[in-house]
Each structure stands twice: as C-alpha cells, then as structure tokens.
Write an enzyme that holds these catalytic residues in place. Sequence first.
Site, PDB file in Angstrom:
ATOM      1  N   GLU D  60      21.616-113.657  48.460  1.00 30.83           N
ATOM      2  CA  GLU D  60      20.776-112.585  49.002  1.00 30.83           C
ATOM      3  C   GLU D  60      21.287-111.193  48.636  1.00 30.83           C
ATOM      4  O   GLU D  60      20.492-110.286  48.379  1.00 30.83           O
ATOM      5  CB  GLU D  60      20.629-112.724  50.517  1.00 30.83           C
ATOM      6  CG  GLU D  60      19.660-113.820  50.954  1.00 30.83           C
ATOM      7  CD  GLU D  60      20.244-115.219  50.843  1.00 30.83           C
ATOM      8  OE1 GLU D  60      21.472-115.332  50.623  1.00 30.83           O
ATOM      9  OE2 GLU D  60      19.489-116.195  50.978  1.00 30.83           O
ATOM     10  N   HIS D 127      16.292-119.580  62.135  1.00 29.90           N
ATOM     11  CA  HIS D 127      15.012-119.531  61.434  1.00 29.90           C
ATOM     12  C   HIS D 127      13.947-118.917  62.334  1.00 29.90           C
ATOM     13  O   HIS D 127      12.772-119.240  62.225  1.00 29.90           O
ATOM     14  CB  HIS D 127      14.574-120.932  60.994  1.00 29.90           C
ATOM     15  CG  HIS D 127      15.430-121.538  59.921  1.00 29.90           C
ATOM     16  ND1 HIS D 127      16.662-122.081  60.173  1.00 29.90           N
ATOM     17  CD2 HIS D 127      15.245-121.658  58.580  1.00 29.90           C
ATOM     18  CE1 HIS D 127      17.180-122.533  59.043  1.00 29.90           C
ATOM     19  NE2 HIS D 127      16.359-122.289  58.063  1.00 29.90           N
TER      20      HIS D 127
HETATM   21  C1  TPP Z   1      22.310-117.782  52.890  1.00 29.48           C
HETATM   22  C2  TPP Z   1      21.147-118.731  52.855  1.00 29.48           C
HETATM   23  N1  TPP Z   1      20.116-118.491  52.036  1.00 29.48           N
HETATM   24  C3  TPP Z   1      19.057-119.320  52.005  1.00 29.48           C
HETATM   25  C4  TPP Z   1      19.005-120.424  52.798  1.00 29.48           C
HETATM   26  C5  TPP Z   1      17.778-121.357  52.757  1.00 29.48           C
HETATM   27  N2  TPP Z   1      18.142-122.674  52.267  1.00 29.48           N
HETATM   28  C6  TPP Z   1      18.425-123.692  53.114  1.00 29.48           C
HETATM   29  S1  TPP Z   1      18.939-125.084  52.313  1.00 29.48           S
HETATM   30  C7  TPP Z   1      18.720-124.342  50.786  1.00 29.48           C
HETATM   31  C8  TPP Z   1      19.057-125.107  49.542  1.00 29.48           C
HETATM   32  C9  TPP Z   1      20.468-125.607  49.605  1.00 29.48           C
HETATM   33  O1  TPP Z   1      20.814-126.250  48.427  1.00 29.48           O
HETATM   34  P1  TPP Z   1      22.240-126.894  48.225  1.00 29.48           P
HETATM   35  O2  TPP Z   1      23.297-125.923  48.633  1.00 29.48           O
HETATM   36  O3  TPP Z   1      22.297-127.402  46.836  1.00 29.48           O
HETATM   37  O4  TPP Z   1      22.300-128.078  49.287  1.00 29.48           O
HETATM   38  P2  TPP Z   1      21.410-129.430  49.301  1.00 29.48           P
HETATM   39  O5  TPP Z   1      20.199-129.150  50.130  1.00 29.48           O
HETATM   40  O6  TPP Z   1      21.071-129.776  47.900  1.00 29.48           O
HETATM   41  O7  TPP Z   1      22.277-130.450  49.947  1.00 29.48           O
HETATM   42  C10 TPP Z   1      18.270-123.029  50.932  1.00 29.48           C
HETATM   43  C11 TPP Z   1      17.987-122.095  49.834  1.00 29.48           C
HETATM   44  C12 TPP Z   1      20.095-120.629  53.655  1.00 29.48           C
HETATM   45  N3  TPP Z   1      20.136-121.686  54.505  1.00 29.48           N
HETATM   46  N4  TPP Z   1      21.157-119.782  53.662  1.00 29.48           N
END
Ligand code: TPP
Lengths: 345, 345, 326, 326
Positions: D60, D127
């Site tokens: 972000e 959220h």
């Molecule tokens: C700082 C932040 N930005 C955006 C999000 C929204 N978000 C939740 S899960 C996710 C994807 C996460 O991907 P990854 O770290 O690869 O974990 P996975 O779901 O693949 O286990 C996003 C963008 C968040 N939780 N925190």
Amino acid sequence: MATTAKTRVIPAGLSREQLHEIYYYLRLTRSLEERLRNLYRQGKVIGGLYSSLGQEGESVASAYALAEGDILSPLIRNLGAMLVKGAKPVEVLRQYMAKATSPTAGREMNIHFNDLRLGFLGQISHLGDMVPVMAGIALSFRLRREPRVGLVYVGDGATSTGAFHEGVNFAAVQRVPLVVIVEHNGYAYSTPTSRQTAVERLADKARAYGIPGRTVDGNDVLAVYEATKHAVERARAGEGVTLLELVTYRRRGHAEHDDQRYQPREEIAAWEGRDPIERYTRQLRDNAWIDDAGIAAIDDRVSEELDRAVADSENDPVAAPDTVLRSVYLDPPAADVLWFRRRDA
Amino acid sequence: MATTAKTRVIPAGLSREQLHEIYYYLRLTRSLEERLRNLYRQGKVIGGLYSSLGQEGESVASAYALAEGDILSPLIRNLGAMLVKGAKPVEVLRQYMAKATSPTAGREMNIHFNDLRLGFLGQISHLGDMVPVMAGIALSFRLRREPRVGLVYVGDGATSTGAFHEGVNFAAVQRVPLVVIVEHNGYAYSTPTSRQTAVERLADKARAYGIPGRTVDGNDVLAVYEATKHAVERARAGEGVTLLELVTYRRRGHAEHDDQRYQPREEIAAWEGRDPIERYTRQLRDNAWIDDAGIAAIDDRVSEELDRAVADSENDPVAAPDTVLRSVYLDPPAADVLWFRRRDA
Amino acid sequence: MPEVTYLEALRQGMLEEMERDESVFILGEDIGAYGGAFKVTDGFLDRFGPSRVIDTPISEAAIVGAAAGAAHMGLRPIAEMQFIDFISCAYDMLTNYVATARYRAGLATPIVVRGPSGGYVRGGPFHSQMPEAAFFHTPGLKLVAPATARDAKGLIKAAIRDDDPVIYFEHKFLYRRIKEDLPEGEEILTPIGKARMAREGTDLTIVTWSALVWKALEAAEQVAKEDRAEIEVLDLRTLLPMDDEAIMSSTKKTNRVLIVHEDTRTGGLAGEITARINESAFEWLDAPVRRVTAHDTPIPYAPTLEDYVLPQTADIVSAARRLLAY
Amino acid sequence: MPEVTYLEALRQGMLEEMERDESVFILGEDIGAYGGAFKVTDGFLDRFGPSRVIDTPISEAAIVGAAAGAAHMGLRPIAEMQFIDFISCAYDMLTNYVATARYRAGLATPIVVRGPSGGYVRGGPFHSQMPEAAFFHTPGLKLVAPATARDAKGLIKAAIRDDDPVIYFEHKFLYRRIKEDLPEGEEILTPIGKARMAREGTDLTIVTWSALVWKALEAAEQVAKEDRAEIEVLDLRTLLPMDDEAIMSSTKKTNRVLIVHEDTRTGGLAGEITARINESAFEWLDAPVRRVTAHDTPIPYAPTLEDYVLPQTADIVSAARRLLAY
Ligand SMILES: Cc1ncc(C[n+]2csc(CCOP(=O)(O)OP(=O)(O)O)c2C)c(N)n1
Ligand SMILES: Cc1ncc(C[n+]2csc(CCOP(=O)(O)OP(=O)(O)O)c2C)c(N)n1
Ligand SMILES: [Mg+2]
Ligand SMILES: [Mg+2]
C-alpha cells in the site's frame, strides 16, 4: 520381524506413532474444511470461508516440527498448523459461525484466535504485521535465554509488504530464534507471483537479510518436516533466522466466493495430481508404516470427532452484546455505554 | 601531439571537458559545505548542518551519469548530486538560513527542495519514502514511453525501512527505468551497518527483487560514473531496475553537532587517506587530463562563485509570515487565519 | 532537593523502572552506544547491557511490532521513536495490531512508545509534529503528554507499569528548558487518566497540556495583572482516556472554557473536548467554548513562519480576553 | 433513465474520466484480470490495457507513493486500496509525503486514493473501518464520502479532476443496496466542499454522511410520523474541507443539531463539527449539540455485536427525540 521387507527406516527421526499423528492432522484439516464448506453452503458461516486445500501438507508438517513451548503465527490458510498446536475443531467451527462460545466470543473471524500457552498467536488481517510481532516473541526467548523458537507464516503476496521486510531484517540482525515460512502457493488473491515480485525463487529473498533460504517441495510432507525441523534446531541453537520457501498450490479460490477465473483449469488439475495427503498416504502404505486398517481407524476417529464438534457448535447461541464493551483496556474495564442507549441519559 | 606520453585514453566515454566539469562539481560541493560550516559556526544556519565530506565523489559522479530529462531524488548527503542537476549554491545557502528568498520560502530545511524541470525531486525526512515516489516517477516514464530515467539515493540505514522494500519491489516487478543507489557509508547516525542488517554487501539486497546488484568503490569517481552510466543505460533500454551499492564513508558526524564518539579515530583517518577528491585530482594530473593551472582556474571559479553566493544570501530577509498560509491546497488557496489573530473576530 | 530537568526526570523514571523490574527493556534507533538523539538514554547501555538496551535498524513498524511481541510474553518494552514524527511509519502496527490485541485476542501488550514531540524548535515539517490526534481516535491506546518534570517522571513510570499500550509524547522544547526540585528517595507515580490543576482561577478555564501549559500560565499571569481576571489552567496530562470530571468541574466553576493545543485546528483534540463539554456542561456555559491551536498547515521551518503557525502566549491572551468579554 | 447502483455509478465515473483523459490510470491489488475484490473495475483491463490498469504487489505504501510520483509528472492515478482498512499501511506516505507536497515543495499531486469502507457487513475489525478521522487531521488532503449513487459518480469524477490529493471513501454496504436513476448523457460532477440537503426540516438538523445518511433519513421519517417533528438531514459529502456554511445555516434554522457518524465517538469528526458550531452558531443553539456514533471499541464481527457497536436507526430516533424534548 513383524514388518515386511518393504518397511524402510523412517526418515527425520520420526516414529511410527508420529507418522500416524501427522496423518491424523492432515485428515483432520481437510475434513474440517469440508465440514465448514457444508456449513457455508447452508448459510451458517458468517462472512468468508478460506480453504487450504492442497496446502495441508506443508502447514501440518511445518508446525509438527515445533516443540512444546514454541510459538507459531498462522495465516488464513494455516488451519492445519493451528490444529497441530492444539486448536480444537469445535473452536474453529464456533469462530466461523460467530458463536458466543467461540474463543473470541464473536469478536473476531474464522481462525483469528490464539492460545499462547498452547503456542499459537492469532493473526490480524493486515498482511506482514505478524512478522515483526513474531520477531519480538522470538526476541523475548533470546533475552530470557529460553530454548524456545518462533515460527511465522507468510504468503508469496505478503512478502511484498514493508512489515515483512522490516520484521525479517530485524529478526536477522538481532539473531532471534525465528523460522520464516513463505508459502509459495502461486497466487495472492488473483495475483500470480510473477506480478508480485521479479524473483523466481522466493527463497532468494533470504539473501537480502543475510540468512539462509531454502526452497522445499511443499507438497512433500516429510521434506517439509525435515527442513523445518532443521531450521527450528538452528534457531534453538542460537544460530538465528532461516527462511523456507514451501512451494505448493492454492487449489481453491482466495475465499469460497472466488470463481478462480484467473487460475487455468489445467494448472489446478496438475496440482490435484500432486495432492500432499494422497502422496503422504501412499508413502506410508508403500513403506508399510501404516496399513489400511490403520488409515481407516484414523479416518473414523476424525469423522467422529468432527461429528461431535459440529454438534457441539452448530446450535450454540450467537454472541450477545452484553460483554461487547469490555476489555478494550484492562483499565478502564469497559467502554462507556453511549447516551442514546442509556435509559437514564 | 600536444599531450605527453602519459596521457591515457579517458574511460567511460567522457571528454576532457566533462572530466573538468566533474572536478568542478566535486570542488563546488566540498567548498560550499565549508562555507556552510562557517555560517553554522556564526550561528547563521537554522537547525542542523549535514556534511557529505568524503562522499562527494559518489554523489557527483552518479548524478553526472544522468542525462537531461532524467530525475533524481537526493538524500541529505547528496548536495553534490543536486548541484550537478542544476541546484544553485545560493539556493542552498538561503535554504540553510531560512531566507524568504529560498526555494521553499523558508518552509523547508537545508537541501529539501526541488526542481523537476532541472531534474531533482526534494526529499522528505522519513527515510525510504522517496523510493516508492521515484518508482512512480519512473513508472510515468514507462507509461508515456519517454526515454527518461529515475535515480533514487538511499543510505545503508534506510534499506531497513518498509518503504524501501515496497518501492524497490514495485519498481522491479513493474520494470520501470529506475536506478537505486545505496550509499554504504558505514553508519546510520551512530548505528554501524552490522547492526542495521546481517548482510555484508548491501548489493545482495538486489537478490530479493530479481534485479542486478553491484558493489562499487564509492570513492572512485570514474568507477561510480561508469557503473551508474551502465545502470542508467539499462534502465533507458527498458531493462528495468539496477541496485548499486557505493561503498564510501561518512567522515563527519550525522550532523554538525554530533561528536562521532562511536566512530574510531583510526577508521576516520584511514578513510581520509582515501579521499575521493584527492584521488580523482591525482588521477587527472597523473594522466595529464588536466594541469595545475587548469585546477587552479576551477578552484578560483568555485571560490568566486561561492563568494558571490554567500554575499547574495547572507543578508537576505528571513521569511515573513505573510504567505505562510498559502498553498496547502491549490483550492482553497489559503488556510484560514484563526480567530485569535484576526482583528474583526 | 536536586533540580532536575524534564529530560533528566524522564531518564530517572526509566532508570528506576529498569532497576525495579527486570522485564523492562528499551529498544530504538541509536539509543545504545550513542545514548539517543537527545541523550535521553545516555549511559543506559553501560548500566544495563545490550540485551536491555537494544539498538535497532531504522524500522519503526518492526520496533513497535517486536515490542508488542515481547510484551505478549511478559516483558515490558519501551520503544523509542527517534523523533515522534516517525511514529507514522508504525501507524498500522499501533492502530491495528497493538490497540486491538486485548479486545480481539485477550493479549496483554504493556508497551510504551515514546519520543521527542512538538514544535517551537525550528525543526521543520518532519521534526516538529505532535501527532496525538492520529492515535487519540483509536480505542485501546492510552496517550500521555507531560508538561512538568515531575510528570515527565511520574508518567513514564506509570506508563511502564500500565498493562495497556501507552504512547508517551515527551516535548522536546521542554527537555532542557524547565527544571523542578524532585526529591530523591520519593517514588513519583502520576496516575494515568487524571488531570492536574496547574493554576486555580474563577473566570475562565484553559484546558491544555504539554508545552502549552507553560504558555497558558504565562498568559494567565498577564491577564491577572492587566485584566484582573483569574484564569484556571487545567493540565490534562493524559489525553486518552481523558479526565472528563476535571474538565467538567472546572467548566462548571468558571463557565468559560478555552482549549489550547499545539496541533492544527481541524481534527485536533479540542474538537472532542468541546463536544464533551457541550454534552455534559452545556447549561453552565456563559460563552462558546473556543480554541487556540496551530493554523491548518504543515509546520514550516523558518522561525518567523513557525512562530506564526504555532500558538503563542499572545494568542492565548488575546483569545482569553475576547472570551472574558463575551 | 437507467437505474444504477452506487457501485455501478462509481464505475461509470471512473470509466468516463478514463475515456476523457488519457492521463488517468488506476493501480491496485487484483484490479486488473480479477476486476477488484468487489468488481468495481471489472472489464477495465480489457478496455484500457495493462498500462492503464495496473495490478500491483501487496504494498500500500508503494501504491500510494508511486501514484504520487506519477502524479507529479502530470498523470492522474487512482489508487485502490483493496479494503480501506489497509490504507493504514500508507499512513506515513499520505500524511507526510503526499499531503505536504504542495505546501513544502510546490508539487501538484492529483491522486485519488479510494477503497471499500465502512461496516454493517460483518467484516470484523479489519474489514469494517471508516478511517476518515485518521486523515481528517492532515492539512493538504481532501476527503469525500458519497452517500448516493449520483454522488458516488459525481464525486469520483470531481476527485479525479481535482488538483489536490483526494481520499474517496466508498461505502461497501451501499455498493449494491442503493439504486438511482442516472441520466446517461449527463455529465455528473459533484463539487468538492459542498454539502447536500438530503431532507428539509425545521426542528432538528442531523449532520451526517455516507451510509448513515440513509439511517438518518429513515429516522427522520419515523420521527415525522410518530412525533410530528421535521428533521433536516444534511449530507456532508465532503469531509475535508468541510462545508461550514451549510452546517451553520441549517443550525441557525433548526437550533438543534445531532451529528451522526459511523466512526467511534472519541476523536471522531463529530467533535470538530461540534466545535465549529459552537464557535460560529453558539447563540442559535437551543440545546447542546449531540452525537450518535459507534461505541469506543474495535468493530466486532458477530452480527449481534456489530449491530450493538455501530449506530442504528433506532439510536438516531432515540437521540433525536431526546434532543427535540430538550
Ligand atoms: C496489508 C494488506 N493489504 C491487502 C490485504 C488484502 N488481502 C488479503 S489476503 C490477500 C492475498 C494474500 O496472498 P498471499 O500472501 O500469497 O497469501 P495466500 O492467500 O496465497 O495464502 C490480500 C491482498 C491485506 N489483508 N493486507
Ligand atoms: C523513518 C525514519 N526513521 C528515523 C529517522 C531519523 N534519521 C534521520 S537520518 C538517520 C540515519 C540515516 O542513515 P543512512 O540511511 O545510512 O543515511 P546516512 O545519514 O548515512 O547518509 C535516522 C535514523 C528518519 N529520518 N526516518
Ligand atoms: Mg499466495
Ligand atoms: Mg549511512
């Protein structure tokens, strides 16, 4: 000798009982998620449902490498790790259904809960934030000379956060007993790793911190166990942080509502063929570390436990607001009831 | 041929005039800082004074590798880079003395000012923040298919910030035309690099981003020029980000008030022996790329220019508050005068 | 009784707590060998060693996050921000992780985050902030901002002992400018959540805190001399949770309130205080509650500009006179 | 005239501006191929291609910082936060870099940062936030928070065209819950800084914005029916800079003000609004200004708990009745 010629020495110093226990947790994780999916379809889950289908192997095996007293911090897809550390299926069910009886009494969602005595710290949603926090927990181990280890999970996506960077660097330079597990499951929500970072191997991120990094097949349960065990031992011996990249695949969408339109069908199918639980089961059987009856017994046990857990949660009352203002602070013990809700005001 | 046998071919495609110009900027930087030190001792500088003594070489040479239209973002110790890009000594003097005539009209300190037309963007104090911003500037070049390049300086210390990490990763995965220069000068305030990060070579941080990283002797003016030029050309050719670690040394304290008690005297002395300007001058002389008269001419020019700049700034009025509420926004054009300052209220 | 500066009082408070309680440790940038940018922790490394005085990388989010983790395990970390302006880099960690830990997860997070705050020192936009409003809005955090040497000591000790996370805004303008006799053997603990009556009066209440307490007192003296009106000065000391009782009882006594703070007007704490007075003591007001604050701009660097943007004693006098005449 | 949801209106606004002005582009997590977590940018990638619809890493601070850099060079980026809760990770970048760029450095930074905001959707503590107060306090930023589909469109278009940085809080509870007829060919531009009279009344003014406008209107209808009192509802639309004139003129008309917002009480914007009314319309007040807000806790997840913590229509009715009876 009772075992057949096919029986091989069990690797990684594991006992037969331990192999069976790992199988139990794998099965428990997958089956619990299946139960949750049913409840979700029935509209009983509040909010989103997250699945670790295809990743149970790395989650369970890595957590299994920890000892009592060690603390891990799971991600949304680390249900398996939490179960290994002693979280109860009934707690998870209650969380997902926002029951008054849930560990957070309905304040937090899904697997966002913790039990530091058992050894797991609940996450917050903000990705990356748990890395500095776990660095601090590991720092406390070092400062107090306790032979304990911390383990933190992050996704491929979360490696892009500033908090991940600051936390790993802090931990590395302070040489705290921490294991950083990067679950490389191909996607962060819809974003493929190639859009997340220009490195191929996330283990290379370790180079920026002067710590060892290693890539492991995340769907090979025993390989994950062994690699994590080694990293945990390094940490416990005072040798600092290790970063492990566990290569796996997120076979379902980011959450249950996600149609996965961005994941090629063939890709999903290919990874179905590498299912970690099937592979592990085959390995157990092929090496005669378990027989069919043994497997059936565990499966039955899981099934019974989950029947009970669902029964013990499904009809629990939803959280009532009588305690909702408490414990913002220890002191004052509760937030004010606002005037428009008070009869006297 | 007029030149003697000792004359060697000038490396890196530089001309004699360019070599002389580099010398001019080196001398200008060092002498301007000496003037500032005098003014500081006289109490005319408001707040702290920062010195790049011993780092002028890398600062000037790296900036010199940019072309017109390219944009750099300096750090507190990149006075040299700013001068190369066209910042005027008189502006710097006025800034340090908070004059009404300064580029920020007294709003900001020291070399925190910018001129995007000339090609430098002013920093804010929060370390690391300029990396994402410069990634965005470089992104705009790529999006508009302009053959321009961005260059951002960070210190060894600033590599620990989350903003650095997010910015470099973003730039790398977006393949924007950016050069990241890590000035490895041994300290971040009092903190030696060994307490900042567990890596030895900061160039290794590039590994985490899938971009090339290179370590260069930061006190070797021509080596810095050459390495930066190469990185700039890569960027301009659409090949993305390069990280350069320029190894140098901060010979004075973090700021003028700092007693440097944490820097061993011998260490400082050793680096005095590696002074980049002396070394470069020797190189020019030894290769007969300049003669003593040429050097004296440049030194005189610098001296005169600075005499004039000091005269043109020292007695300028300090900023008056009549404009201080303007330009918080474009619209509204000024903040309210508060009631207790108004006669009518 | 020895005369002790605000800075020295803060030092003493930390030293005493570190002596008293082994679980207290301090972490931050340049706090060890160098003793901190303002020398607040000078000598601490020698006294307590490198495992209780930890020099960290430039990573405010990690400093706060690691402090939180260690606090969960029973330690009591003090995290120093080199300037409080850099706490913005830990904003997410503080407001989302730290502040909610007890509420959502039952976790105790007894950390203190502290750092040199405030203006009047020609620090420019990024070394002059008083970012209290950024955190005031987050349930779960406590905020304190001492004005006196006694409270500098008493509040740091109380903050360290508090079982909730506390942000301690120490005013760098006051560091070496004010002195107070502090008895040596006495255990000074300033209760969190309690305001201090800095000056009694009958005609107007000034609610303020930190460096502005001194300007308010100056203004009160001037008004007493020149206008024969007695201003009461209430030093809040704790900003969150706020001592509503003290504010209301003074309001009900003087019937006129001026809130004075160094932060910008819009969104500064004076708004909340006005609302609370409005809700709880509306009928006692003989005049509108008014506020003396900074102008709504970043804090400029030139002395002339900074002095214009930040509230000065003359502003308080001018505002008090208008309110008294209302 | 086609019926258009709030979400669709926002989409249309962005589409129109991207068609109109080549310098507008959008960046954020999962906004391209996936079309965004809420499908706000569905189809944008196909329409504008990958250099104007940029999927970013989870960063972000970098998203906002890069937007700022591109904006300095004359582009007009829209930065999406997947949920507005994650804007806290860009807090430093927004408050220190972006907000001050014009003031300290004469730099134009025409960026829009937007994302799904607010509660009532069982999103739990991370959220459900409406973090307006975190930025309200920073001169240099503009904040808008549309309540209607028309303003969702009109404000995003105005925000994109504004030469200053704008944070656009879109309410995720409203996304698909409200619909409005929006004429196709009409250019809808909602001026930034102007409130909207959502309902005229004579007996009490409710100042509110975003999702709470709808609850205030519901409450007003109920009070009209059951109490025969007419409540005026002022939808602020822009939170910074605030439309003081509209607030004061309604205050002077009804003499009673209730401020309603979804954020917590302490440090929420109602404090500032109360202070302003107090300063500018004290004499017109027949009753204290009061506020209906969330309780001072994080936002809990269970529907029962969230409903208790967040303000509801019944709360507004109850508060309005007490104020009318004052
Ligand atoms: C700082 C932040 N930005 C955006 C999000 C929204 N978000 C939740 S899960 C996710 C994807 C996460 O991907 P990854 O770290 O690869 O974990 P996975 O779901 O693949 O286990 C996003 C963008 C968040 N939780 N925190
Ligand atoms: C985010 C942040 N934290 C802390 C500081 C305070 N600070 C200013 S300069 C500095 C040291 C910088 O060291 P380095 O990056 O190595 O640059 P150098 O001074 O050596 O050129 C520190 C800690 C800051 N400016 N920003
Ligand atoms: Mg992933
Ligand atoms: Mg350095």
